[in-house]
Design a protein around this motif. Sequence first.
Motif, mmCIF file in Angstrom:
data_model
loop_
_atom_site.group_PDB
_atom_site.id
_atom_site.type_symbol
_atom_site.label_atom_id
_atom_site.label_comp_id
_atom_site.label_asym_id
_atom_site.label_seq_id
_atom_site.Cartn_x
_atom_site.Cartn_y
_atom_site.Cartn_z
ATOM 1 N N UNK A 113 0.672 -1.195 -0.343
ATOM 2 C CA UNK A 113 0.485 -0.249 0.025
ATOM 3 C C UNK A 113 0.923 1.075 -0.269
ATOM 4 N N UNK A 114 -0.097 2.541 -0.617
ATOM 5 C CA UNK A 114 1.145 3.667 -0.416
ATOM 6 C C UNK A 114 0.435 4.475 -0.278
ATOM 7 N N UNK A 115 0.924 6.271 -0.876
ATOM 8 C CA UNK A 115 -0.271 7.375 -0.710
ATOM 9 C C UNK A 115 -0.696 7.053 -2.505
ATOM 10 N N UNK A 116 -2.411 7.344 -2.163
ATOM 11 C CA UNK A 116 -3.148 7.493 -4.076
ATOM 12 C C UNK A 116 -2.338 8.431 -4.666
ATOM 13 N N UNK A 117 -2.027 9.811 -4.365
ATOM 14 C CA UNK A 117 -2.205 10.758 -5.315
ATOM 15 C C UNK A 117 -3.199 10.975 -6.286
ATOM 16 N N UNK A 118 -3.654 11.766 -5.199
ATOM 17 C CA UNK A 118 -5.772 11.040 -5.861
ATOM 18 C C UNK A 118 -5.776 12.533 -6.637
ATOM 19 N N UNK A 119 -6.763 12.198 -7.711
ATOM 20 C CA UNK A 119 -6.477 13.550 -9.010
ATOM 21 C C UNK A 119 -7.207 14.912 -7.991
ATOM 22 N N UNK A 120 -7.896 14.103 -7.282
ATOM 23 C CA UNK A 120 -8.270 15.146 -6.222
ATOM 24 C C UNK A 120 -8.333 15.039 -4.621
ATOM 25 N N UNK A 121 -6.989 15.732 -4.360
ATOM 26 C CA UNK A 121 -6.364 15.318 -3.197
ATOM 27 C C UNK A 121 -6.763 16.307 -1.507
ATOM 28 N N UNK A 122 -7.282 15.544 -0.846
ATOM 29 C CA UNK A 122 -7.966 16.117 0.197
ATOM 30 C C UNK A 122 -7.413 16.596 1.040
ATOM 31 N N UNK A 123 -6.265 16.256 1.280
ATOM 32 C CA UNK A 123 -5.281 17.026 2.083
ATOM 33 C C UNK A 123 -4.750 18.281 1.298
ATOM 34 N N UNK A 124 -3.947 18.269 0.670
ATOM 35 C CA UNK A 124 -4.216 19.452 -0.497
ATOM 36 C C UNK A 124 -4.765 20.206 0.041
ATOM 37 N N UNK A 136 -7.103 20.976 2.200
ATOM 38 C CA UNK A 136 -7.380 21.782 3.103
ATOM 39 C C UNK A 136 -6.297 22.001 4.138
ATOM 40 N N UNK A 137 -5.217 22.050 3.497
ATOM 41 C CA UNK A 137 -3.528 22.113 4.227
ATOM 42 C C UNK A 137 -3.692 24.084 3.413
ATOM 43 N N UNK A 138 -3.841 24.638 4.689
ATOM 44 C CA UNK A 138 -3.601 27.037 5.007
ATOM 45 C C UNK A 138 -2.445 27.043 5.128
ATOM 46 N N UNK A 139 -1.270 26.490 5.059
ATOM 47 C CA UNK A 139 -0.241 27.137 4.367
ATOM 48 C C UNK A 139 0.338 26.827 2.833
ATOM 49 N N UNK A 140 0.109 26.202 2.355
ATOM 50 C CA UNK A 140 0.923 25.526 1.647
ATOM 51 C C UNK A 140 2.291 24.940 1.180
ATOM 52 N N UNK A 141 1.948 23.628 2.282
ATOM 53 C CA UNK A 141 3.153 22.784 2.687
ATOM 54 C C UNK A 141 2.605 21.855 1.928
ATOM 55 N N UNK A 142 1.169 21.641 0.984
ATOM 56 C CA UNK A 142 1.247 20.276 0.186
ATOM 57 C C UNK A 142 1.107 21.281 -0.585
ATOM 58 N N UNK A 143 1.773 20.152 -2.178
ATOM 59 C CA UNK A 143 1.406 21.447 -3.098
ATOM 60 C C UNK A 143 1.548 20.012 -4.517
ATOM 61 N N UNK A 144 0.767 19.953 -5.235
ATOM 62 C CA UNK A 144 0.166 19.470 -7.026
ATOM 63 C C UNK A 144 1.829 19.821 -8.007
ATOM 64 N N UNK A 145 2.531 18.939 -8.013
ATOM 65 C CA UNK A 145 3.879 18.607 -9.044
ATOM 66 C C UNK A 145 3.601 18.659 -10.367
ATOM 67 N N UNK A 146 4.777 18.796 -11.335
ATOM 68 C CA UNK A 146 4.130 18.664 -12.427
ATOM 69 C C UNK A 146 4.193 17.746 -12.612
#
Length: 339
Positions: free
Chosen positions: A159-170, A172-182
């Motif tokens: 098992x591993x992180x799913x890197x969702x198309x619509x990522x709930x973690x991303x 709701x993140x208030x600081x921008x610590x989570x981001x979508x890469x190229x």
Amino acid sequence: MTAENSFYGPLEDPAGDAGHREHPPRMGFFTDTSVCIGCKACEVACKEWNGIPEDGIDLLGMSFDNTGMLGASSWRHVAFIEQERPLGRQDAGLADLPVGPSSTEEAEEVVADALEVARRGGGDLGTAPVDLGFPSFDLPGAGTGTETRTQFRWLMSSDVCKHCTHAGCLDVCPTGALFRTEFGTVVVQPDICNGCGYCVSGCPYGVIDRRPDDGRAWKCTMCYDRLRDGLEPACAKACPTDSIQFGPLDELRRNADRRLAALHEAGVTEAQLYGRDPEDGVGGDGAFFLLLDDPEVYGLPPDPVVPTRDLMSMWKHAGVAASALLAVSAAVFVRGGRR
């Protein structure tokens, strides 16, 4: 941002939706659990490359699983599921072998019958050398009968992180610590994370977690540093059976469809794809799986949904409620003024 399907539903280009104008194709994982052997090479490679600290090496009483679940210090988790069930036409290499967990009634009967005829009633078991029959060109168990076989199989899955198309973690993140890469993956920047924990509750899979020592969130990055240098992730590189396949997501989906059709043709009708459908509750996963049983058996949610799916509906209801409250307040004020 694209106007359509920015919060839920199919999204062709997550990286473009995040602002990457010129970018490579979306990359992902396809994990074929039917060929996973549970060696945990992926777990080890992940920890070594990313410098992830040790998080416990004690057996948990769940077969050979010593990780338990994904977490801040477990970005890959190999699950071991033991099942007593007919194997159908699937050949798991158990034919003519007296295999099975010692806690099952079938295995107990086999052991009990053998002890009755054993020397000293089995009292000297484990005290003398045992001939394992090596070297030999005979099939394992070829000298025993099918009556000694128990209906048992292991299901193993990395098992591993799913890197969702619509990522709930991303979302709701208030600081921008989570981001979508190229590459369409989702990455945490630990130097920006403030440890609020919103991402933990926002993930429909329960993947992302915080470390107790500093409270910051951590998860799989799909080896973002390796991708930028043209290398495949460490876990896929280390997998000896190619159970973990890495590449362009569209290509992986085609490979998965062919593999599923082959298994169904071979009689493994319970095989199914998980996270492959762009119409599901997260818009499809960047890391999806071929399973040999229901998702719940592997500890996966049967119908994951990104929290932002109902965001527009919630805002509409909130607006209606606010409007009604203002109308009532105005009416009370007007009536009070007339008095």
